[in-house]
Each structure stands twice: as C-alpha cells, then as structure tokens.
Motif scaffolding. Sequence first.
Motif, PDB file in Angstrom:
ATOM      1  N   GLN A 204      -0.204  -2.862  12.642  1.00 29.12           N
ATOM      2  CA  GLN A 204       0.312  -2.974  11.270  1.00 29.12           C
ATOM      3  C   GLN A 204      -0.749  -3.456  10.286  1.00 29.12           C
ATOM      4  OE1 GLN A 204       3.927  -5.284  11.632  1.00 29.12           O
ATOM      5  NE2 GLN A 204       5.026  -3.564  12.534  1.00 29.12           N
ATOM      6  N   LEU A 205      -1.906  -2.835  10.336  1.00 31.57           N
ATOM      7  CA  LEU A 205      -2.965  -3.161   9.380  1.00 31.57           C
ATOM      8  C   LEU A 205      -2.513  -2.778   7.970  1.00 31.57           C
ATOM      9  CD1 LEU A 205      -5.998  -1.734  11.358  1.00 31.57           C
ATOM     10  CD2 LEU A 205      -5.489  -4.134  10.959  1.00 31.57           C
ATOM     11  N   PRO A 206      -2.745  -3.626   6.986  1.00 30.41           N
ATOM     12  CA  PRO A 206      -2.335  -3.299   5.611  1.00 30.41           C
ATOM     13  C   PRO A 206      -2.916  -1.965   5.118  1.00 30.41           C
ATOM     14  CG  PRO A 206      -2.922  -5.606   5.766  1.00 30.41           C
ATOM     15  CD  PRO A 206      -3.281  -4.983   7.086  1.00 30.41           C
ATOM     16  N   ALA A 207      -4.132  -1.624   5.532  1.00 29.43           N
ATOM     17  CA  ALA A 207      -4.748  -0.366   5.081  1.00 29.43           C
ATOM     18  C   ALA A 207      -3.974   0.858   5.571  1.00 29.43           C
ATOM     19  CB  ALA A 207      -6.194  -0.276   5.577  1.00 29.43           C
ATOM     20  N   LEU A 208      -3.171   0.682   6.616  1.00 23.38           N
ATOM     21  CA  LEU A 208      -2.399   1.810   7.154  1.00 23.38           C
ATOM     22  C   LEU A 208      -0.926   1.742   6.778  1.00 23.38           C
ATOM     23  CD1 LEU A 208      -4.041   2.008  10.676  1.00 23.38           C
ATOM     24  CD2 LEU A 208      -4.359   3.567   8.742  1.00 23.38           C
ATOM     25  N   SER A 209      -0.548   0.762   5.988  1.00 27.78           N
ATOM     26  CA  SER A 209       0.848   0.637   5.567  1.00 27.78           C
ATOM     27  C   SER A 209       1.131   1.586   4.407  1.00 27.78           C
ATOM     28  CB  SER A 209       1.165  -0.795   5.133  1.00 27.78           C
ATOM     29  OG  SER A 209       0.958  -1.670   6.215  1.00 27.78           O
ATOM     30  N   ALA A 210       2.291   2.173   4.455  1.00 29.94           N
ATOM     31  CA  ALA A 210       2.667   3.127   3.387  1.00 29.94           C
ATOM     32  C   ALA A 210       2.988   2.396   2.111  1.00 29.94           C
ATOM     33  CB  ALA A 210       3.858   3.943   3.843  1.00 29.94           C
TER      34      ALA A 210
END
Length: 130
Positions: free
Chosen positions: A124-130
């Motif tokens: 759940q890295l922030p860079a991969l969060s929608a």
Amino acid sequence: MRDEQNRKIKSRATIICLRSGRVLLVRKKGGKWNFPGGEIEPGESPDAAAVRELREETSIEGHGLLCLCSLRVGSVMHHIFTTHFHDDEKPVADNEIVACKWVPRAELRPAMLSTAAAGLIAMQLPALSA
C-alpha cells in the motif's frame, strides 16, 4: 524455514513511473506485468541501477528519479524510485522487455502482475494508491 533464512537477499531497483493517474508497467516475453527495474549489479548504487534499468527497458534517458524508500518483499530488497512522465513522453520496450503499457492506478490487480509487483501493491505505497 531454514532454507528461507539462508536464501540470499537480492537487491533490485524498482521504478514507479507515473503519468496522469496511470502507472507504467513492463513485460518480458511470456511473463506477467511488472514495474520497470532490475537487479542491482555488484558495485552499482541503487540510483545508478534505476537510471540504467529505466533506459534499458523503456529507452527513456535522463529522467529525474526520486528515491522513495527501500523495503523487503520476500527475498528481494526493493530500492523504490518514482518519476513523473509528461504526456508526450513515450516509453519504448527495449532489451528484454517486449511491451510497455500505462494502467490507471485504480485498476492495478495482483493477478495481472508478477509476484514482486503484486507484493509491492500489497504494501500500500502511497505512490500506488488511486
């Protein structure tokens, strides 16, 4: 359990390329989709490996990379970098990569990804969060 503890930890530079809410994925022949990147060669810094891998896999050179973090997923230590592409920048599959595609972050699914990429999604890295 002992075999798992004795396995050598591999170091990999992984680049999360972003553009207009989408993430760049690359694929080797017969493989699943993954984030651009690869193994860090002996004596190579994670930063240098990230620049090299981005160039080798997408034909993009001189892109500003931001070191996001380092984290372990299984037996791989990922040195994670991010970069933002402009809409006019077109990655071209090169070297062992046969395809590149942009996927909306909200549509990233573990089933379509390599084990390593799916493991990063699970973090759940922030860079991969929608």
